[in-house]
Design a protein around this motif. Structure first.
Motif, PDB file in Angstrom:
ATOM      1  N   ASN A 162       0.820  -1.209   0.000  1.00  0.00           N
ATOM      2  CA  ASN A 162       0.000   0.000   0.000  1.00  0.00           C
ATOM      3  C   ASN A 162       0.854   1.259   0.000  1.00  0.00           C
ATOM      4  O   ASN A 162       0.470   2.284  -0.567  1.00  0.00           O
ATOM      5  CB  ASN A 162      -0.935   0.000   1.211  1.00  0.00           C
TER       6      ASN A 162
ATOM      7  N   GLN B 232       2.396   2.177  -3.618  1.00  0.00           N
ATOM      8  CA  GLN B 232       1.556   2.745  -4.660  1.00  0.00           C
ATOM      9  C   GLN B 232       1.325   4.231  -4.406  1.00  0.00           C
ATOM     10  O   GLN B 232       1.608   4.748  -3.327  1.00  0.00           O
ATOM     11  CB  GLN B 232       0.232   1.998  -4.737  1.00  0.00           C
TER      12      GLN B 232
ATOM     13  N   ARG C 278      -6.893   0.264  -7.168  1.00  0.00           N
ATOM     14  CA  ARG C 278      -5.530   0.557  -7.608  1.00  0.00           C
ATOM     15  C   ARG C 278      -5.478   1.605  -8.695  1.00  0.00           C
ATOM     16  O   ARG C 278      -4.420   1.859  -9.267  1.00  0.00           O
ATOM     17  CB  ARG C 278      -4.864  -0.727  -8.110  1.00  0.00           C
TER      18      ARG C 278
ATOM     19  N   ASP D 112      -2.523   3.565 -13.120  1.00  0.00           N
ATOM     20  CA  ASP D 112      -2.369   2.515 -12.128  1.00  0.00           C
ATOM     21  C   ASP D 112      -1.487   3.052 -11.003  1.00  0.00           C
ATOM     22  O   ASP D 112      -0.392   3.564 -11.249  1.00  0.00           O
ATOM     23  CB  ASP D 112      -1.735   1.274 -12.762  1.00  0.00           C
TER      24      ASP D 112
END
Length: 461
Positions: A69, A72, A125, A152
Motif C-alpha cells: 500500500n 503505490q 488501484r 495505475d
C-alpha cells in the motif's frame, strides 16, 4: 533390656524432639518439605510462543499488506514545484492581433511558473491524477496546460478499469511520475502535444543534491502538433500585414528575410500557418520512491508559413522556452524522497526483519522451555539430621518406631543393635545403667564374655 517402667534418660533438646509421636511427624514433615517442588511458573513457554507467533504475523502483515500500500501512489498525493527558466523566443498573439509588431515577439526574457501534480480521486488501484503547468513573464501568463489521467497507482501506467464517471484524457506510457523502485531501463513517456509516446532512455546514475538518482532523457524530433487544445491557443494564420510587420524581428537569415519580403505582396490576406513540435527533457529520479527530483526541459513550437504550391516561406518561433525546477523545489523534492524512502524501508524491510528475529528467538526459547519442563526431576533426598546420631539417640528413635509399628520378635535381639551398630552381640545393660539409668560413658562398646557365663556384674547364684 529396659523395662516399660524405666524412665528415658535426660537427652538433649534435639533428641527429645525425636521422641515417639513427634519424631515420626517431624520426619514426615521434613520429608514432605524436601520432596515438595519449589513454586514456579511452569507454563511460561506458552505465552512466549504466542508472542513469537504474533511477531511473525505482524511481520507478514507489514511485508505483504502495509508495504504494498505504501509503494503505490498515495490517495492524498500532491506535489507543487516552482519552475524557472528563459523564454528564448515567444510569440504574443494578443500583441500581434493588435498590430503591435514590435511587442509581438519577445526573446531572452526570464520566465517563472509552477508544475502541480495531485490525486483527484482513487478507486482501488486506479487513481485520477491531474497535472497542471503554467508559465508567466513578469506575472503575465504566457501559457498553461491541464491534463487529467487515469493511472495505475503501482506502475503509473494507464489504468484499464477507471470508473465510467471519470473524465480523463487518453494516454500511453508515463505521464506524471515514475513508479516506486524505478529501474535502470528505458521507459516510454507521453507527449501531449503529439498525442503519442516517445522513448525515455536511461542514461546514467548520479547524485543530485545529496541523493542518488537515475537520469533519464527523452528527445522528440520535429513533428506536427496534434493536440487540439494546444492548437486552439495558436493563431491558425497570420494576416499579410502582420507578417510584413514581423519581418524585421524574425530570427531568420537575411536571405530568408529577403525571399519572404519579395513574396509577401503576392500572398493572400490570410496566410495559413502550420505548427510543429520538438523538445528534449532530462529527469532526475530517486529510484526507491520514484520521486522526480528535477526536470530540465526545452519545448519548441514552430509556425511554418506556407506559400503558393505548398512552398515554405518562413518559420516563426512561436514558443521556445527552457525550464527547470527552482533550487528550493529541488531541495523540497529531495526531502520528500528521503522521507518517503525511510517510510518505505521501515515497513518493507526494517520492521519485518526485526519482528522476524524477535519471533524466531521467542519461539526458540519457548521450545527449549517446554523441553526442559518435560524432563523428569531428580528424586528429592531427605536433608541430613540436625544432630550427630549416637547409640543413645539411635536406640530411642528406633524403639519409638518399633513401638509405633507394633512389631517384635520374641527371643530375638531388638534392632537396631543387630547389624546396625558397632555391637557384635545382643545389648545388655551395664550395672551402672541398671542403677543410674545412664548409659555407659562409651556407648557402643561391646561387652565381652564367654559362652555360658553371665555378663560381668551379674550376681552369682
Amino acid at each position: 533390656m529396659r523395662t516399660s517402667g524405666e524412665e528415658v534418660p535426660d537427652l538433649p533438646r534435639d533428641v527429645q524432639a525425636s521422641e515417639p509421636g513427634s519424631s515420626r511427624r517431624g520426619r514426615t514433615a521434613a520429608r514432605t518439605r524436601a520432596e515438595r517442588p519449589r513454586p514456579r511458573w511452569r507454563w511460561w513457554p506458552i505465552p512466549l510462543a504466542l508472542l513469537g507467533l504474533a511477531a511473525l504475523a505482524a511481520a507478514a502483515v507489514l511485508a505483504w499488506s502495509v508495504a504494498p500500500n505504501r509503494t503505490q501512489l498515495p490517495e492524498d498525493y500532491a506535489a507543487t514545484r516552482d519552475i524557472t527558466g528563459t523564454a528564448n523566443a515567444l510569440l504574443n498573439p494578443q500583441a500581434l492581433a493588435a498590430g503591435d509588431a514590435g511587442g509581438a515577439l519577445v526573446s531572452n526574457v526570464p520566465v517563472t511558473g509552477q508544475r502541480t501534480v495531485r490525486v483527484v480521486s482513487t478507486s482501488g488501484r486506479t487513481a485520477q491524477v491531474q497535472a497542471e503547468r503554467a508559465l508567466a513573464i513578469d506575472g503575465q501568463p504566457i501559457g498553461s496546460s491541464t491534463a487529467t489521467y487515469a493511472v495505475d497507482r503501482l506502475s503509473l501506467e494507464p489504468a484499464d478499469d477507471a470508473p465510467q464517471d471519470w473524465t480523463v484524457d487518453p494516454h500511453e506510457g508515463l505521464t506524471v511520475a515514475f513508479p516506486v523502485d524505478a529501474e535502470q531501463r528505458d521507459y516510454t513517456v507521453w507527449v501531449p502535444d503529439l498525442q503519442t509516446t516517445a522513448p525515455l532512455r536511461f542514461v546514467r546514475e548520479e547524485p543530485r543534491e545529496g541523493v542518488n538518482t537515475y537520469v533519464y532523457q527523452v528527445e522528440v524530433p520535429e513533428t506536427p502538433i496534434q493536440n487540439p487544445a494546444v492548437l486552439s491557443t495558436l493563431p491558425a494564420g497570420l494576416s499579410r500585414s502582420a507578417l510584413q510587420g514581423l519581418l524585421p524581428v524574425l530570427p531568420i537569415s537575411d536571405e530568408q528575410r529577403a525571399v519572404l519580403a519579395q513574396a509577401a505582396p503576392g500572398l493572400p490576406e490570410e496566410v495559413p500557418v502550420r505548427y510543429t513540435y520538438r523538445g528534449t527533457a532530462t529527469y532526475w529520479v530517486e529510484p526507491t520512491t520514484g520521486t522526480i527530483v528535477d526536470i530540465q526541459q526545452q519545448v519548441v513550437r514552430t509556425g511554418t508559413v506556407g506559400g503558393p504550391g505548398g512552398a515554405v516561406l518562413a518559420q516563426l518561433p512561436v514558443y521556445n522556452v527552457d525550464t527547470r525546477f527552482a533550487d528550493a523545489s529541488v531541495a523540497a523534492a529531495v526531502r520528500d524522497a528521503n522521507d518517503r524512502r525511510e517510510g518505505l524501508t521501515a515497513v518493507s524491510t526494517t520492521w519485518p526483519a526485526i519482528l522476524v528475529a524477535l519471533g524466531a528467538v521467542a519461539l526458540l526459547v519457548a521450545l527449549l522451555g517446554l523441553l526442559i519442563r518435560r524432563r523428569p526431576s531428580p528424586r528429592s533426598v531427605a536433608p541430613p539430621p540436625a544432630y550427630r546420631p549416637t547409640e543413645r539417640t539411635t536406640r530411642v528413635d528406633l524403639d519409638a518406631a518399633r513401638r509405633a509399628e507394633g512389631v517384635g520378635r520374641a527371643g530375638e535381639p531388638q534392632p537396631p543393635y543387630v547389624g546396625q551398630s558397632q555391637h557384635t552381640g545382643p545389648y545388655r545393660q551395664s550395672p551402672a545403667e541398671q542403677t543410674t539409668g545412664q548409659a555407659d560413658e562409651e556407648p557402643g562398646r561391646a561387652q565381652r564374655h564367654g559362652p555360658g557365663r553371665p555378663p560381668p556384674g551379674t550376681p552369682e547364684p
